[in-house]
Design a protein around this motif. Sequence first.
Motif, PDB file in Angstrom:
ATOM      1  N   ARG A  32      47.688  42.152  37.476  1.00 42.05           N
ATOM      2  CA  ARG A  32      47.365  40.883  38.124  1.00 42.05           C
ATOM      3  C   ARG A  32      45.901  40.522  37.946  1.00 42.05           C
ATOM      4  O   ARG A  32      45.484  39.444  38.307  1.00 42.05           O
ATOM      5  CB  ARG A  32      47.711  40.954  39.604  1.00 42.05           C
ATOM      6  N   ILE A  33      45.141  41.413  37.385  1.00 49.51           N
ATOM      7  CA  ILE A  33      43.714  41.161  37.219  1.00 49.51           C
ATOM      8  C   ILE A  33      43.482  40.101  36.137  1.00 49.51           C
ATOM      9  O   ILE A  33      42.619  39.239  36.278  1.00 49.51           O
ATOM     10  CB  ILE A  33      42.967  42.470  36.897  1.00 49.51           C
ATOM     11  N   SER A  34      44.262  40.118  35.068  1.00 49.31           N
ATOM     12  CA  SER A  34      44.046  39.146  33.995  1.00 49.31           C
ATOM     13  C   SER A  34      44.312  37.724  34.478  1.00 49.31           C
ATOM     14  O   SER A  34      43.608  36.796  34.080  1.00 49.31           O
ATOM     15  CB  SER A  34      44.920  39.473  32.789  1.00 49.31           C
ATOM     16  N   ASN A  35      45.289  37.530  35.354  1.00 49.37           N
ATOM     17  CA  ASN A  35      45.543  36.198  35.906  1.00 49.37           C
ATOM     18  C   ASN A  35      44.386  35.748  36.780  1.00 49.37           C
ATOM     19  O   ASN A  35      44.004  34.572  36.763  1.00 49.37           O
ATOM     20  CB  ASN A  35      46.840  36.187  36.708  1.00 49.37           C
ATOM     21  N   LEU A  36      43.827  36.675  37.551  1.00 47.60           N
ATOM     22  CA  LEU A  36      42.680  36.350  38.394  1.00 47.60           C
ATOM     23  C   LEU A  36      41.470  35.982  37.539  1.00 47.60           C
ATOM     24  O   LEU A  36      40.785  34.989  37.799  1.00 47.60           O
ATOM     25  CB  LEU A  36      42.348  37.533  39.308  1.00 47.60           C
ATOM     26  N   VAL A  37      41.218  36.750  36.495  1.00 47.15           N
ATOM     27  CA  VAL A  37      40.078  36.471  35.606  1.00 47.15           C
ATOM     28  C   VAL A  37      40.267  35.118  34.921  1.00 47.15           C
ATOM     29  O   VAL A  37      39.326  34.336  34.797  1.00 47.15           O
ATOM     30  CB  VAL A  37      39.903  37.604  34.575  1.00 47.15           C
ATOM     31  N   GLN A  38      41.479  34.820  34.495  1.00 49.48           N
ATOM     32  CA  GLN A  38      41.748  33.539  33.842  1.00 49.48           C
ATOM     33  C   GLN A  38      41.495  32.383  34.809  1.00 49.48           C
ATOM     34  O   GLN A  38      40.876  31.381  34.441  1.00 49.48           O
ATOM     35  CB  GLN A  38      43.187  33.512  33.348  1.00 49.48           C
ATOM     36  N   SER A  39      41.941  32.499  36.040  1.00 49.44           N
ATOM     37  CA  SER A  39      41.733  31.440  37.026  1.00 49.44           C
ATOM     38  C   SER A  39      40.261  31.258  37.344  1.00 49.44           C
ATOM     39  O   SER A  39      39.773  30.130  37.450  1.00 49.44           O
ATOM     40  CB  SER A  39      42.499  31.761  38.308  1.00 49.44           C
ATOM     41  N   LEU A  40      39.533  32.357  37.499  1.00 51.24           N
ATOM     42  CA  LEU A  40      38.100  32.269  37.778  1.00 51.24           C
ATOM     43  C   LEU A  40      37.344  31.656  36.599  1.00 51.24           C
ATOM     44  O   LEU A  40      36.409  30.871  36.790  1.00 51.24           O
ATOM     45  CB  LEU A  40      37.540  33.647  38.126  1.00 51.24           C
ATOM     46  N   LEU A  41      37.756  31.980  35.378  1.00 52.01           N
ATOM     47  CA  LEU A  41      37.127  31.407  34.193  1.00 52.01           C
ATOM     48  C   LEU A  41      37.372  29.899  34.120  1.00 52.01           C
ATOM     49  O   LEU A  41      36.469  29.125  33.798  1.00 52.01           O
ATOM     50  CB  LEU A  41      37.653  32.092  32.934  1.00 52.01           C
TER      51      LEU A  41
END
Length: 101
Positions: A32-41
Motif C-alpha cells: 500500500r506504500i506505492s499508492n500512498l507515494v503516488q497520491s502524495l506525488l
Amino acid sequence: SETGSQRIVSPSAKSDASDGSPLPLFHVHENRISNLVQSLLCLGLFFVGNHVLDLVPTSIIWAFFAFMSLESVPGNQLWERIQIVVSDPKRRILWLAGNHA
C-alpha cells in the motif's frame, strides 16, 4: 498462507520441500506504500504546477487554448457536417466527393 501475501505456484511444480508442498514461482506481497507515494506525488505536483501557472500571464494561456481549439476544427466531424449543411447546394457535391466522415 501468510497474512498479506499470496503464493503463486505452478500446477506442475516439483516438490523439493520436506512436507511435499510445491515450491512457489514467486511471492506477491500486498503493498500500500506505492499508492500512498503516488497520491502524495500527485498532490505535490498539483501545488507546484499551480505556482508555475501563476507565473504565466493569463493572455498566453487563453491564446494557447484558442490556438488548440482552432487547430482541432478542420478534422472535426461536426464542423465538416455544418459546412456541408450551410454551403450552397451546388457545392455540396464537391464536399461529398472529397474525403469526409
